[in-house]
Write a protein that holds these residues in place. Sequence first.
Motif, PDB file in Angstrom:
ATOM      1  N   PRO A  22      55.594  22.785  28.227  1.00  0.00           N
ATOM      2  CA  PRO A  22      55.634  22.915  29.686  1.00  0.00           C
ATOM      3  C   PRO A  22      54.582  23.900  30.181  1.00  0.00           C
ATOM      4  O   PRO A  22      54.132  24.767  29.441  1.00  0.00           O
ATOM      5  CB  PRO A  22      57.043  23.437  29.960  1.00  0.00           C
ATOM      6  CG  PRO A  22      57.550  23.973  28.680  1.00  0.00           C
ATOM      7  CD  PRO A  22      56.776  23.323  27.573  1.00  0.00           C
ATOM      8  N   GLY A  23      54.187  23.733  31.451  1.00  0.00           N
ATOM      9  CA  GLY A  23      53.283  24.679  32.092  1.00  0.00           C
ATOM     10  C   GLY A  23      52.019  24.065  32.641  1.00  0.00           C
ATOM     11  O   GLY A  23      51.403  24.608  33.539  1.00  0.00           O
ATOM     12  N   GLY A  24      51.589  22.925  32.119  1.00  0.00           N
ATOM     13  CA  GLY A  24      50.336  22.306  32.551  1.00  0.00           C
ATOM     14  C   GLY A  24      50.549  21.259  33.621  1.00  0.00           C
ATOM     15  O   GLY A  24      51.676  20.913  33.984  1.00  0.00           O
ATOM     16  N   TRP A  25      49.436  20.749  34.125  1.00  0.00           N
ATOM     17  CA  TRP A  25      49.440  19.677  35.116  1.00  0.00           C
ATOM     18  C   TRP A  25      48.761  18.454  34.530  1.00  0.00           C
ATOM     19  O   TRP A  25      47.828  18.579  33.740  1.00  0.00           O
ATOM     20  CB  TRP A  25      48.674  20.084  36.376  1.00  0.00           C
ATOM     21  CG  TRP A  25      49.424  20.931  37.336  1.00  0.00           C
ATOM     22  CD1 TRP A  25      50.097  20.495  38.448  1.00  0.00           C
ATOM     23  CD2 TRP A  25      49.584  22.353  37.319  1.00  0.00           C
ATOM     24  NE1 TRP A  25      50.660  21.561  39.103  1.00  0.00           N
ATOM     25  CE2 TRP A  25      50.355  22.715  38.430  1.00  0.00           C
ATOM     26  CE3 TRP A  25      49.142  23.359  36.447  1.00  0.00           C
ATOM     27  CZ2 TRP A  25      50.698  24.029  38.716  1.00  0.00           C
ATOM     28  CZ3 TRP A  25      49.481  24.663  36.710  1.00  0.00           C
ATOM     29  CH2 TRP A  25      50.257  24.996  37.841  1.00  0.00           C
ATOM     30  N   GLY A  26      49.201  17.269  34.955  1.00  0.00           N
ATOM     31  CA  GLY A  26      48.576  16.015  34.569  1.00  0.00           C
ATOM     32  C   GLY A  26      47.761  15.448  35.713  1.00  0.00           C
ATOM     33  O   GLY A  26      47.594  16.081  36.760  1.00  0.00           O
ATOM     34  N   TRP A  27      47.263  14.245  35.542  1.00  0.00           N
ATOM     35  CA  TRP A  27      46.342  13.630  36.492  1.00  0.00           C
ATOM     36  C   TRP A  27      47.031  12.946  37.658  1.00  0.00           C
ATOM     37  O   TRP A  27      46.368  12.450  38.567  1.00  0.00           O
ATOM     38  CB  TRP A  27      45.442  12.631  35.767  1.00  0.00           C
ATOM     39  CG  TRP A  27      46.224  11.579  35.049  1.00  0.00           C
ATOM     40  CD1 TRP A  27      46.664  10.385  35.568  1.00  0.00           C
ATOM     41  CD2 TRP A  27      46.683  11.621  33.714  1.00  0.00           C
ATOM     42  NE1 TRP A  27      47.377   9.691  34.629  1.00  0.00           N
ATOM     43  CE2 TRP A  27      47.403  10.421  33.462  1.00  0.00           C
ATOM     44  CE3 TRP A  27      46.580  12.542  32.680  1.00  0.00           C
ATOM     45  CZ2 TRP A  27      47.988  10.137  32.249  1.00  0.00           C
ATOM     46  CZ3 TRP A  27      47.167  12.248  31.467  1.00  0.00           C
ATOM     47  CH2 TRP A  27      47.851  11.060  31.258  1.00  0.00           C
ATOM     48  N   THR A  28      48.334  12.881  37.663  1.00  0.00           N
ATOM     49  CA  THR A  28      49.053  12.209  38.740  1.00  0.00           C
ATOM     50  C   THR A  28      50.426  12.855  38.911  1.00  0.00           C
ATOM     51  O   THR A  28      50.897  13.569  38.021  1.00  0.00           O
ATOM     52  CB  THR A  28      49.213  10.696  38.446  1.00  0.00           C
ATOM     53  OG1 THR A  28      49.940  10.064  39.509  1.00  0.00           O
ATOM     54  CG2 THR A  28      49.956  10.458  37.146  1.00  0.00           C
ATOM     55  N   ASP A  29      51.042  12.574  40.035  1.00  0.00           N
ATOM     56  CA  ASP A  29      52.410  13.058  40.249  1.00  0.00           C
ATOM     57  C   ASP A  29      53.439  12.028  39.786  1.00  0.00           C
ATOM     58  O   ASP A  29      54.629  12.237  39.928  1.00  0.00           O
ATOM     59  CB  ASP A  29      52.635  13.427  41.716  1.00  0.00           C
ATOM     60  CG  ASP A  29      52.409  12.269  42.679  1.00  0.00           C
ATOM     61  OD1 ASP A  29      51.938  11.203  42.243  1.00  0.00           O
ATOM     62  OD2 ASP A  29      52.687  12.437  43.868  1.00  0.00           O
ATOM     63  N   LEU A  30      52.970  10.938  39.187  1.00  0.00           N
ATOM     64  CA  LEU A  30      53.875   9.900  38.695  1.00  0.00           C
ATOM     65  C   LEU A  30      54.353  10.229  37.285  1.00  0.00           C
ATOM     66  O   LEU A  30      53.788  11.078  36.597  1.00  0.00           O
ATOM     67  CB  LEU A  30      53.173   8.542  38.726  1.00  0.00           C
ATOM     68  CG  LEU A  30      52.703   8.101  40.119  1.00  0.00           C
ATOM     69  CD1 LEU A  30      51.941   6.789  40.028  1.00  0.00           C
ATOM     70  CD2 LEU A  30      53.871   7.988  41.085  1.00  0.00           C
TER      71      LEU A  30
END
Length: 131
Positions: free
Chosen positions: A36-44
């Motif tokens: 946990p802690g990171g972001w991905g390329w979409t909110d999906l």
Amino acid sequence: INALAVTGRAGLARNCLDWLLGCQHCQVHPFTQAAPGGWGWTDLSGAVPDADDTPGALLALAALREGSEPDQVARIDEAARAGIDWLLAAEPRRRLAHVLSRLGSVAFRPQRRRSDGPCPASPSGLDAADS
């Protein structure tokens, strides 16, 4: 978010804070086991946190932090700490140096912004603030 912040529309950018914080992965990813802690390329649901999108989210948080209310600053700082910790754990140090040097120049401290005039990539020559 960054474009809104630098063109004098910080209030509109701050409307995106809940969405941006909601895109942060706060649990181990069920398929890749990414921490946990990171972001991905979409909110999906198919998003996987990665070292390309997490720095972008951190830069957006830095833009949102400036001028935010203290309760928002606390939420931003908590998410940013988790994102930076995620990057430190996920990326080899030599590749991460580039990301952290970029973040260190703007993140989590007030800074003055200046307009450089029209966007050079714009075929019309209009500045983003003019549209």
